[in-house]
Motif scaffolding. Structure first.
Motif, short mmCIF file in Angstrom:
data_model
loop_
_atom_site.label_atom_id
_atom_site.label_comp_id
_atom_site.label_asym_id
_atom_site.label_seq_id
_atom_site.Cartn_x
_atom_site.Cartn_y
_atom_site.Cartn_z
N THR A 145 3.12 -0.41 -3.51
CA THR A 145 3.61 -0.12 -4.86
C THR A 145 4.65 -1.19 -5.20
O THR A 145 5.63 -1.34 -4.48
CB THR A 145 4.26 1.28 -4.91
N PRO A 146 4.44 -1.95 -6.29
CA PRO A 146 5.40 -3.01 -6.63
C PRO A 146 6.78 -2.45 -7.02
O PRO A 146 6.86 -1.41 -7.67
CB PRO A 146 4.76 -3.69 -7.84
N ARG A 154 5.31 6.59 -8.34
CA ARG A 154 4.23 5.68 -8.71
C ARG A 154 4.87 4.40 -9.24
O ARG A 154 6.09 4.33 -9.44
CB ARG A 154 3.33 6.32 -9.79
N GLU A 155 4.03 3.40 -9.50
CA GLU A 155 4.57 2.10 -9.94
C GLU A 155 5.46 2.27 -11.17
O GLU A 155 6.55 1.70 -11.26
CB GLU A 155 3.41 1.14 -10.24
#
Ligand SMILES: [Zn+2]
Ligand SMILES: [Zn+2]
Length: 344
Positions: A270-271, A242-243
């Motif tokens: 996702t960054p 996850r981010e």
């Protein structure tokens, strides 16, 4: 009249039932298997909740399966009734460039048995004979049911290169994270830190051999990990994907280090800190499933006693209670939930 069998049908997490269908018949090069044990995977509960990008509801689950050969189709006579086997559920084309280079786990036309096809959470099922492995003598069915879940971590660990003497962080102490821990240790990692939000899961990681287990939400997580490992980690396995976890991985890994993305990311963007990836020469690599070599490594790891089965298998349910098995599997205190099948 043809024999009827029971098979689990998942419409949603709240609607998991047994359907009665005619017993399947093995075609050419196929085996008819009588299921003995089948695991509930994170991807199963994800799919039941309607969140899995590649599994459409309703579906018939079961890809972590142990069974006994009931009949062998034409061309599959290498196997005989009574042989104990585990299935390797990746169904590949054998023709695409990935398949031809041996990386059939990323086949361009990959399907997963029990995800995109009816699975093994049933009394009987058929599968191509080249998609099974014999269970070694002395390995129990429960142990054999852990080969598939362990093969994914084994594959992920192999991607990280030689871990001998290396420092490792595993983000997430779910079933995959705990088995990554075991596989990384077996591969020679010197010090391993595991993170998780839940204290119970951190305790379990320590019982399974983590040198340290850190709260995933600690604001000074990187400092704590550096202190425990003697510096930034050589390799970080992101089993959360996850981010926040990829940001932590980027923070925790050393310059020139490696991040292996093991968890199934959320669909979409996702960054990531591309500036740090570039500046620190960080390698980020994905990993999907496994091949037969990973199965053989997983089997030898289990045979060697390196996996504490009692810590990993936390609940078993009979086939008729498959709905309860799914419900239990969603409980974060559970690790691996198994379904046992005794026949109709
Ligand atoms: Zn699985
Ligand atoms: Zn292919």
């Amino acid at each position: 009249m043809t024999e009827q069998i029971r098979r689990v049908l998942v419409r949603s997490l709240d609607d998991i039932t047994l359907e009665e269908v005619p017993a399947p018949v093995p075609g050419d090069d196929e085996l008819l298997l009588r299921t003995t044990v089948v695991g509930v995977c994170g991807s199963d509960t994800h799919a039941a909740a309607g969140h899995h990008p590649f599994i459409d509801l309703p579906y018939r689950p079961g890809h972590e399966a142990v069974g006994v050969v009931a009949a062998a189709g034409k061309g599959a006579e290498d196997f005989a009734p009574g042989d104990r086997v585990i299935i390797e559920p990746n169904l590949y084309c054998g023709r695409c460039p990935q398949c031809r280079s041996g990386r059939y786990n990323i086949c361009q036309e990959l399907k997963v048995f029990g995800c995109q096809t009816p699975g093994a959470m049933a009394d009987l099922f058929t599968i191509p004979a080249d998609r099974v492995h014999r269970v070694p003598d002395g390995m129990t069915d429960i142990e054999a049911a852990l080969v598939e879940p362990l093969a994914t971590p084994v594959h992920a660990v192999a991607k990280a290169g030689d871990l001998t003497g290396r420092t490792v962080v595993v983000l997430g102490a779910g079933p995959i994270g705990l088995l990554v821990l075991a596989a990384a240790r077996h591969a020679g990692a010197a010090r391993i830190a595991v993170t998780d939000l839940l204290p119970g899961k951190r305790d379990r990681a320590q019982r399974l051999g983590a040198d340290t287990a850190l709260p995933a939400d600690a604001t000074d997580l990187a400092d704590q990990a550096h202190a425990a490992l003697g510096g930034p980690a050589d390799v970080v396995f992101d089993c959360v994907a996850r981010e926040q976890s990829i940001a932590q991985a980027t923070d925790l890994v050393t310059k020139g280090g490696t991040i292996i993305v093991v968890g199934v990311g959320a669909a979409g963007t996702t960054p990531v800190r591309l500036d740090l990836i570039q500046d620190r020469e960080i390698r980020i690599e994905g990993t999907l499933m496994y091949t037969g070599d990973d199965y053989r490594t997983a089997m030898s790891l289990i045979s060697s006693g390196a996996i504490d089965t009692a810590e990993i298998v936390t609940a078993t349910y009979p086939l008729e209670d498959a709905a309860k098995a799914f419900a239990a599997s969603v409980d974060p205190e559970q690790v691996k939930v198994l379904v046992t099948v005794d026949g109709p």
